[in-house]
Design an enzyme around this catalytic site. Structure first.
Site, PDB file in Angstrom:
ATOM      1  N   ARG A  31       0.842  -1.197   0.000  1.00  0.00           N
ATOM      2  CA  ARG A  31       0.000   0.000   0.000  1.00  0.00           C
ATOM      3  C   ARG A  31       0.880   1.251   0.000  1.00  0.00           C
ATOM      4  NH1 ARG A  31      -3.302   2.846   3.762  1.00  0.00           N
ATOM      5  NH2 ARG A  31      -2.368   1.694   5.459  1.00  0.00           N
ATOM      6  N   TYR A  32       1.950   1.217   0.762  1.00  0.00           N
ATOM      7  CA  TYR A  32       2.847   2.376   0.788  1.00  0.00           C
ATOM      8  C   TYR A  32       3.682   2.477  -0.476  1.00  0.00           C
ATOM      9  CZ  TYR A  32       1.487   3.952   5.315  1.00  0.00           C
ATOM     10  OH  TYR A  32       0.743   4.472   6.336  1.00  0.00           O
ATOM     11  N   HIS A  33       3.928   1.346  -1.124  1.00  0.00           N
ATOM     12  CA  HIS A  33       4.746   1.398  -2.336  1.00  0.00           C
ATOM     13  C   HIS A  33       4.120   2.317  -3.398  1.00  0.00           C
ATOM     14  CE1 HIS A  33       7.698   0.072  -5.296  1.00  0.00           C
ATOM     15  NE2 HIS A  33       6.678   0.131  -6.135  1.00  0.00           N
ATOM     16  N   THR A  52       4.052   5.911  -2.359  1.00  0.00           N
ATOM     17  CA  THR A  52       5.359   6.555  -2.475  1.00  0.00           C
ATOM     18  C   THR A  52       5.622   6.983  -3.920  1.00  0.00           C
ATOM     19  OG1 THR A  52       6.092   5.127  -0.693  1.00  0.00           O
ATOM     20  CG2 THR A  52       7.793   6.265  -1.925  1.00  0.00           C
ATOM     21  N   TYR A  70      -3.621   0.945  13.508  1.00  0.00           N
ATOM     22  CA  TYR A  70      -2.251   1.432  13.730  1.00  0.00           C
ATOM     23  C   TYR A  70      -1.955   1.498  15.232  1.00  0.00           C
ATOM     24  CZ  TYR A  70      -1.206   2.432   8.815  1.00  0.00           C
ATOM     25  OH  TYR A  70      -0.938   2.326   7.482  1.00  0.00           O
TER      26      TYR A  70
END
Ligand code: MG
Length: 659
Positions: free
Chosen positions: A295-297, A300, A452
């Site tokens: 998801r962060y890839h 980014t 989180y």
């Protein structure tokens, strides 16, 4: 009596003068932050230099209302696309029911007199993300679409209220203190949140600018607040990670959209320098972002791409070197490689379930960065244009992702296995785990992340999903890995077979070697060997999708039983026991679905090697007797390699590797 009246008059006049002087001083100092020699600001400069700050302020608002040549790449203010959900967030916002977090719906009421410190559930995200004021852009869009001034009036009121109740005071990043005891400023002014506001207040500014409530006085307050935000970010960058990238991208936005500020060029340069430096640090040579999080890839990639687009759209050409774009192209390539044919992505680390609706728009926007990538073109057009990659399986060995696939089409079978470096904060202790998708069904979705950080209760919920044992991999005494660095031992891909061998020295005295054979590009054989002098219970865990499978604890197998003839059987050899475990998969924040999960385990003495073989075989019926499978190692364990024999419905497969 007359004296009294005179005194009152003098007092009133003094107060009036003080307020006027204060206001004048504010406007004076704020306009002083601008470079008045810029084209279009001559009128403002004239009034300002003559000491008439009121007229200078009026002229400044006029300048912004007619300014051309500066573009935002966010919302188009003259043609905003308002969705039904956004309209609801805007209307709820009028009633102080603020859309803060998708995981906490319906939205909470923050009081007639807004309480910006209200914290109904002690989840840090709920407290932080309040200060991203996500309902303000929807209010701006609704204002533009309806022309109803009440949205603008309320936005101005809330904007001022926020400034009043969330002053910027000194604070330190909190380390040991419980979050409940932390001052409000820590939440309201965390650099990530400040950066978020820098980006989205650009859109709010553009949307509300024509309103009668956007007065010259308010413009001064806005610019003052915005400048304070930018200066704060520019002196409080996070040390590393995606937060730092977001902050850098957003300081570039600030310096680009408000070039009138004297600091604008410094802000742009600071952001560009950070992104140039960090793209080399945060992205491995194979294009994988170091959070190891699907998801962060892509998030980014968006950060790097948006910075580039914002600068480029405003005439700042070639600010980034060609290597920057080259790295982005590699990141994009990785992104579509770890995608299943239905455009979903694995939920490793802090991932969530995503599909076509979020992935397609990204691919379309990335075409600007990598226009010659035929596969990107293919995925961005759902096969209308471009070409599929000429390869199927692929290793990204720096990031530790291995894709064993037999095609790209909806009938394909795809395993994505994760066994890489330690990564960063979002990465979990899950080395060796995988997701396996076949013919439209993800049979082994990752447990996900659920939530989180927050108080003890919230954190314990998060930590459940981070355990090694809730992944498709091996544990010692069900403990979470002590070391999460894996090493690639072998990778081969051929038209009829893929072979992957990875090793994780996960515990003191125990190394997990996992060999995966994609036999005939049809089914998977996993050879797990755990060696070293550790003593204890060694288990391999498998977590299925939510379903009601057929279990057989005697032959240690489990088979899904879907009526559409798309099923999977898992058969484990070498384990003493098969036992059911607690299983959950979380497709979204604070959403979790129960699912079957199993441990296959054996006791291990110090001089033994625990050895298992798992056959994962796609079956077209839900008949648990078909196919007939057997498997065994040939010879004793050796660190130099293994040999095994697997039989499926009478057909023998001799498998093995040498290092
Ligand atoms: Mg996970």
């Amino acid at each position: 009596m007359k004296t009294f009246n005179l005194n009152r008059t003098i007092l009133f006049l003094a107060a009036f003068l003080t307020v006027s002087m204060l206001k004048a001083a504010d406007a004076r100092s704020v306009i002083g932050l601008l470079d008045l020699t810029r084209p279009g600001l001559d009128k403002v400069a004239g009034y300002y230099n003559a000491g008439n700050d009121s007229l200078a302020t009026v002229a400044l608002l006029d300048y912004y209302r007619h300014r051309t040549g500066v573009k935002s790449i966010g919302v188009d203010p003259d043609n905003p696309q308002l969705t039904d959900r956004e309209r609801k967030w805007a209307d709820d916002g009028l009633e102080h029911k603020f859309y803060v977090h998708e995981g906490y719906q319906p939205s909470y009421f923050y009081g007639e007199n807004i309480d910006w410190q209200y914290w109904p559930v002690k989840d840090n995200e709920l407290r932080w993300q309040l200060h991203r004021t996500k309902w303000w852009v929807p209010m701006g869009k609704t204002y533009r679409v309806t022309g109803d001034e009440k949205y603008a009036r309320e936005w101005v009121a809330q904007y001022r209220d926020w400034i009043l109740k969330n002053p910027l005071t000194e604070f330190k990043e909190i380390k040991d203190k419980a979050m409940e005891d932390v001052d409000n400023v820590y939440f309201a002014w965390r650099p990530l949140e400040v950066g978020d506001r820098l980006e989205h207040q650009i859109e709010q500014f553009a949307l509300f600018l024509p309103s009668e409530h956007f007065t010259p006085e308010f413009l001064i307050e806005f610019l003052d607040n915005y400048h304070r935000h930018a200066e704060f970010v520019n002196s409080h960058y996070s040390a590393e990670g995606n937060h730092l990238l977001f902050e850098a991208q957003r300081i570039i936005f600030a310096g680009t959209y408000f070039p009138e500020f004297r600091m604008a060029a410094d802000w742009r340069k600071a952001g560009v320098d950070i992104l140039n430096r960090e793209i080399g640090k945060q992205v491995y040579p194979d294009g994988v972002h170091y959070e190891l999080d699907p998801r962060y890839h892509p998030a980014t990639i968006d950060i790097f791409a948006k910075a580039l687009d914002m600068l480029d759209s405003n005439g700042y050409k070639n600010v980034f070197p060609p290597e920057y774009v080259g790295t982005l192209c590699k990141m994009i390539e990785f992104n579509y490689n770890i995608m299943f044919p239905d455009y979903s992505m694995p939920m490793f680390s802090d991932g969530k379930k995503v599909g076509k609706s979020s992935t397609m728009p990204r691919y379309i926007s990335w075409l600007d960065i990598s226009p010659s990538d035929g596969a990107l073109k293919y995925f961005a057009s759902e096969g209308e244009k471009g070409l599929l990659p000429v390869y199927a399986s692929r290793a990204f060995e720096n990031g530790g992702f291995y894709i064993l696939r037999n095609g790209w089409d909806p009938q394909a079978t795809v395993m994505i296995l994760k066994a890489g470096p330690a990564g960063e904060w979002h990465n979990q202790y899950d080395n060796g785990t995988f997701e396996l998708w076949s013919k439209g069904r993800n049979f082994f979705p990752d447990s996900g992340s659920f939530i989180y950080g927050g108080d003890e209760e919230v954190l314990s919920q998060r930590n459940w999903f981070r355990q090694t044992a809730v992944h498709n991999t091996l544990t010692l005494d069900n403990k979470t890995l002590e070391n999460r660095v894996s090493n690639l031992k072998k990778w081969e891909t051929n038209p009829d077979m893929d072979l992957l061998v990875v090793e994780t020295p996960g515990y003191k005295g125990l190394t997990h070697r996992r060999a995966v054979f994609f036999v005939d590009k049809k089914f998977y054989v996993i050879a797990d060997e755990a060696y070293g002098d550790a003593v204890g219970d060694v288990a391999i865990h498998y977590q299925l999708l939510s379903c009601d499978p057929l279990e057989n604890t005697v032959n240690k197998s489990v088979t899904t039983a879907f009526a559409d003839n798309n099923n999977m059987t898992i058969r484990v050899f070498g384990a003493d026991r098969m036992s059911a475990e607690e299983g959950w998969t979380s497709p979204d924040y604070r959403v979790k679905n129960s699912r079957p999960a199993y441990a296959f385990s054996s006791g291990k003495k110090s001089d033994e090697t625990a050895r298992f073989i798992t056959v994962i075989y796609p079956v077209e019926t839900k008949n648990p007797l078909s196919p007939k499978i057997s498997a065994d190692y040939k010879g004793k364990f050796s660190v130099d390699g293994s040999s095994l024999e697997v039989t499926v419905d009478g057909k023998k497969y001799k498998l093995g590797y040498r290092l």
